[in-house]
Enzyme design. Structure first.
Site, PDB file in Angstrom:
ATOM      1  N   ASP A 212       0.810  -1.225   0.000  1.00  0.00           N
ATOM      2  CA  ASP A 212       0.000   0.000   0.000  1.00  0.00           C
ATOM      3  C   ASP A 212       0.839   1.269   0.000  1.00  0.00           C
ATOM      4  OD1 ASP A 212      -2.309  -1.480   0.054  1.00  0.00           O
ATOM      5  OD2 ASP A 212      -2.541  -1.395   2.223  1.00  0.00           O
ATOM      6  N   HIS A 725      18.826  -5.378 -27.615  1.00  0.00           N
ATOM      7  CA  HIS A 725      17.879  -4.266 -27.559  1.00  0.00           C
ATOM      8  C   HIS A 725      16.579  -4.620 -26.848  1.00  0.00           C
ATOM      9  CE1 HIS A 725      20.670  -2.433 -30.358  1.00  0.00           C
ATOM     10  NE2 HIS A 725      20.046  -1.294 -30.191  1.00  0.00           N
TER      11      HIS A 725
END
Length: 843
Positions: A212, A725
């Protein structure tokens, strides 16, 4: 005497707190041969002759227990791993308390001594492997008496607890009662006075594990970004269906008293509306929500996303439920949208930790061990926090009280105070969300006509996750304030050579309907290019800036973008049209832009790399005796390799900053042979080595793998892996999206501060050409001129000082890597020539 990695830079930079308090301690210990050897972590890597000596000293070792409590969160296992290995590294015994406070009360085999290898592979595991459970007995003094007795019997007087505010509050109370608990145990005959003599004081350090992100005093709790990643992933999937069927979705996320997950998910996904407990909408929230969604539909949007925290309230304190929102959106007399509800529930807690949570868990775990060892009876119970990019210790109970005040403020409907108790980022992100979701709706924030600017947006360098989110946020802010946002497509190359193309030139206004959908898109929708303005033709660029009447330039990109702003700034004397404000938002996976410790795209890259390495390590572990050498991108910056190594528990990391030598390789080969020699097939002994693509001019991933294979003589295998990549990522990470929004809006506000037609002022003001960045605990703008002259290593295209260099030491320590000599520096210039000719000595 051989030394481990140089730690000369650790003490000057953020995260240096991880090691700086032990600077003198390390120096003292390393003068002693015996203690120096004890600092080498893995027991098996020590010469066997030391075993007896080590055993004799064991009685004097400090014993530290690690425990997880409360709700589980991704990253808790990383905490346990870091604490166990750092404790062993520091010459202590490490214990794990299984099943939280229940384990303390029950004792027995629930309090277990841990060895170095007991926590292997824990970084990639979700939840908490040592368990967590509610313990009603600990709420009673009798339960705490039993817990204290079990700790004394095991010789433990230091406790590291990872949990929520309730768990940490219980720990602080336990510490406060500790002297009286011991006295009572002696008076009742449970323990003898001599048994407690060495354990008069209990030291406790807290780490906050909570999805949270609800504890005040820290920007992030362990697990919160993993939970946010799950939410964003789910929303991205839901958006496809929503768009296909032109539906509305109401998505409920966790957060009873804290709306961080709902807020950040709203920012990251470009949601239409959010509900959070700290900041309820005005009494007319129904009309406001319907008005915003109606406008979005009129613009042509086919999807509607509303995110609601489970603790959402209206201003009278009445609960707002997903069903209420769904019924409102589906009302045939209103919007009449086909609406669905999705409650994500415990899916948010599940899965492995993202790269950031692994890093946070590891660094905070290391710091927690240090804090325990440094604590005195007078030291207040602390917890380990992070502020922007800096690990710090803070008083625990002050943070707990502030956290409780938030819930109390919400309960008494004092929402301004509730927001004030949250950190600065929370408030800024809320304003950012409101700005980007309600474009052109608030007439009051529109600037007068004469103050409105024409701002050019340009991406420079390789694509990086978060670029599109930054463009979207900047455009939204411009439209809300009345500025004209202009896209310059395909960098300076597109600007110089394709600005006048027909039917579409490279310079054109943004289409907000199109841009609004960019929040979760990877790459660069307006294109990007590595070409510098000097290569495009500075005179051409200057003339085009004047032709298109730009009042400011907003650049997003990596080192090429930094170099571009530098060139533009230096050309101002020759080209007056360039005397306009310009600022750079760093975006590069290499994280090598001077002036910041964080670049957009670097978090996305690390997540991709960690995910790749987890899969590779699974293969390496399955075959038990295999080493994978993974090549990472990053140019001449070892950031990706180092942080990736931290996130996957690499055995070794090779970076350009440190270099790579045959002697280092030989030391690592010997270590790996020793590791596999001690593996009896009972543990998963797969290993990873990460090497930056430019760590060496000679040694690459394939060559190192070949050397390992040859030197293993059939005792283990090695393979190379090159993610390439793929590290640029597809969908940007939640962190990159959220920070893109926050920092982009700050950049436009900075440009806005200068206004229009301020050429003379701009020329004289160093703040007119800047880089925005996170430095330590602050978000700052730094003049390009200052960075050019003082902080940039131009030949290597990176900052002179890097905050993360100290983390390399942690990777080595927690990976069990033995010491090695640093590579010799290269000789250059006349000295190199004279040495080769024999005129001068090499040393």
């Amino acid at each position: 005497m051989p030394i481990r990695v140089s730690i000369r830079n650790i003490f000057l930079r953020p995260f240096s707190i991880i090691f700086s308090p032990f600077h003198h301690l390390f120096a003292l210990l390393r003068r002693s041969t015996l203690l120096d050897l004890l600092l080498r972590p893995p027991r098996q890597s020590l010469p066997q002759s030391l075993d007896a000596t080590t055993h004799k000293m064991a009685a004097g070792k400090k014993k530290i227990a690690i425990m997880t409590s409360g709700g589980d969160s991704p990253g808790m296992n990383g905490v346990v791993r870091a604490c166990v290995r750092m404790a062993i590294h520091m010459g202590c015994d490490a214990y794990c308390v299984y099943e939280g406070y229940e384990g303390l009360v029950r004792g027995g085999d629930l309090i277990r001594k841990m060895d170095w290898h007991d926590v292997r592979g824990w970084l990639s595991e979700g939840g908490t492997l040592i368990g967590t459970a509610r313990c009603m007995a600990f709420y009673e003094r009798s339960g705490r008496l039993t817990a204290a007795k079990n700790m004394i019997l095991n010789g433990i007087d230091a406790l590291i607890i990872c949990g929520g505010d309730g768990s940490l509050t219980g720990a602080d109370r336990f510490r406060a009662e500790w002297p009286s608990l011991l006295d009572e145990l002696v008076s009742t005959g449970e323990l003898k006075a001599e048994q407690i003599q060495a354990y008069k004081h209990l030291n406790i350090v807290g780490l906050v594990g909570s999805i949270d992100n609800d504890l005040s005093g820290t920007d992030a709790t362990i697990g919160c970004y993993s939970a946010l990643a799950r939410i964003c992933y789910a929303v991205d999937l839901i958006e496809a269906t929503a768009s296909s069927h032109s539906r509305a979705f109401v998505i409920e996320v966790m957060g009873r008293h804290c709306g961080w997950l709902a807020l950040m998910a709203g920012v990251a996904t470009g949601a239409d509306f959010i509900f959070i407990p700290e900041k309820p909408r005005e009494d007319n929230w129904k009309e406001e929500m319907c008005g915003i969604i109606q406008q979005h539909r009129e613009l042509g949007k086919r999807k509607t996303i509303v995110i609601i925290a489970e603790g959402a309230l209206d201003r009278q304190g009445n609960k707002i439920t997903p069903t209420m929102v769904k019924d409102l959106l589906a009302d045939k007399d209103g919007l009449g949208l086909d609406t669905r509800i999705t409650t994500l529930g415990h899916v948010q807690r599940g899965g492995t930790a993202v790269a950031y949570d692994r890093m946070l868990a590891t660094l905070q775990g290391v710091e927690a061990v240090k804090a325990v060892l440094e604590a005195t009876p007078e030291t207040k119970t602390c917890f380990i926090a992070i502020t922007e990019n800096k690990i710090v210790r803070k008083p625990l109970m002050e943070a707990v009280l502030d956290t409780k005040q938030v819930a109390q403020a919400i309960e008494r409907q004092d929402f301004e105070h509730a927001m004030a108790l949250r950190d600065a980022e929370f408030s800024e992100q809320y304003k950012s969300f409101m700005m980007t979701t309600a474009v052109k709706l608030d007439e009051e924030i529109m600037l007068p006509e004469k103050e409105r600017m024409k701002i050019g947006f340009i991406n420079v360098g390789a694509p990086a996750g978060g670029m599109n989110a930054a463009v979207r946020a900047g455009v939204a802010y411009c439209l809300s304030r009345g500025h004209e946002a202009i896209a310059i497509h395909n960098g300076f190359a597109g600007f110089a050579r394709h600005h006048g193309d027909k039917p579409l030139g490279a310079v054109r206004p943004f289409d907000w309907l199109e841009v609004d959908g960019w929040a979760s898109k990877g790459g660069s929708e307006i294109g990007t290019n590595r070409e510098l303005p000097g290569e495009s033709g500075m005179e051409i660029i200057a003339n085009l800036v004047e032709t298109y009447e730009f009042d400011a330039l907003f650049l997003i990109g990596g080192f090429e973008a930094f170099h571009a702003v530098s060139q533009l700034r230096k050309a101002r004397d020759q080209y007056p049209s360039l005397c306009i404000p310009m600022t750079l938002l760093p975006a590069t996976i290499s994280n090598n832009v001077p002036g910041t410790e964080y670049s957009l795209g670097s978090d996305t890259c690390l997540n991709e790399l960690v995910d790749y390495c987890d899969k590779i390590k699974q293969s390496a572990s399955a075959t038990r005796r295999r080493v994978f050498v993974i090549e990472t991108q990053g140019g001449r910056s070892g950031y990706v390799a180092t942080l990736g190594g931290l996130g996957v528990g690499a055995s070794a990391v090779y970076t350009p900053e440190e270099g790579l030598s045959l002697e280092m390789l030989a030391a690592d080969v010997r270590h790996l042979k020793e590791v596999f020699a001690h593996d009896k097939g009972q543990s998963r002994a797969g290993r990873l080595i990460l090497i930056n693509e430019k760590a060496s001019k000679v040694y690459n991933a394939k060559l190192i793998a070949d050397i390992l294979r040859d030197e293993a003589h059939g005792r283990f295998e090695s393979r190379e892996g090159i993610p390439g990549h793929m590290q640029q990522g597809g969908v940007p990470s939640a962190m990159d999206r959220c920070r893109a929004v926050r920092l982009a809006i700050k950049c436009i506000q900075h440009l806005e501060h200068f206004g229009r037609n301020v050429h003379n002022k701009v020329k004289m003001d160093p703040m007119s050409a800047t880089v925005i960045g996170i430095k330590g605990a602050s978000v700052v703008f730094t003049p390009i001129k200052k960075l050019e002259e003082e902080e940039t290593d131009w030949p290597n295209r990176r900052p002179k000082a890097a905050f993360w260099l100290g983390m390399k030491e942690i990777v080595d320590v927690l990976g069990g890597r033995p010491r090695y000599n640093l590579p010799e520096p290269d000789l250059t210039g006349f000295k190199a020539k004279d040495v080769k000719r024999g005129i001068e000595e090499a040393y």
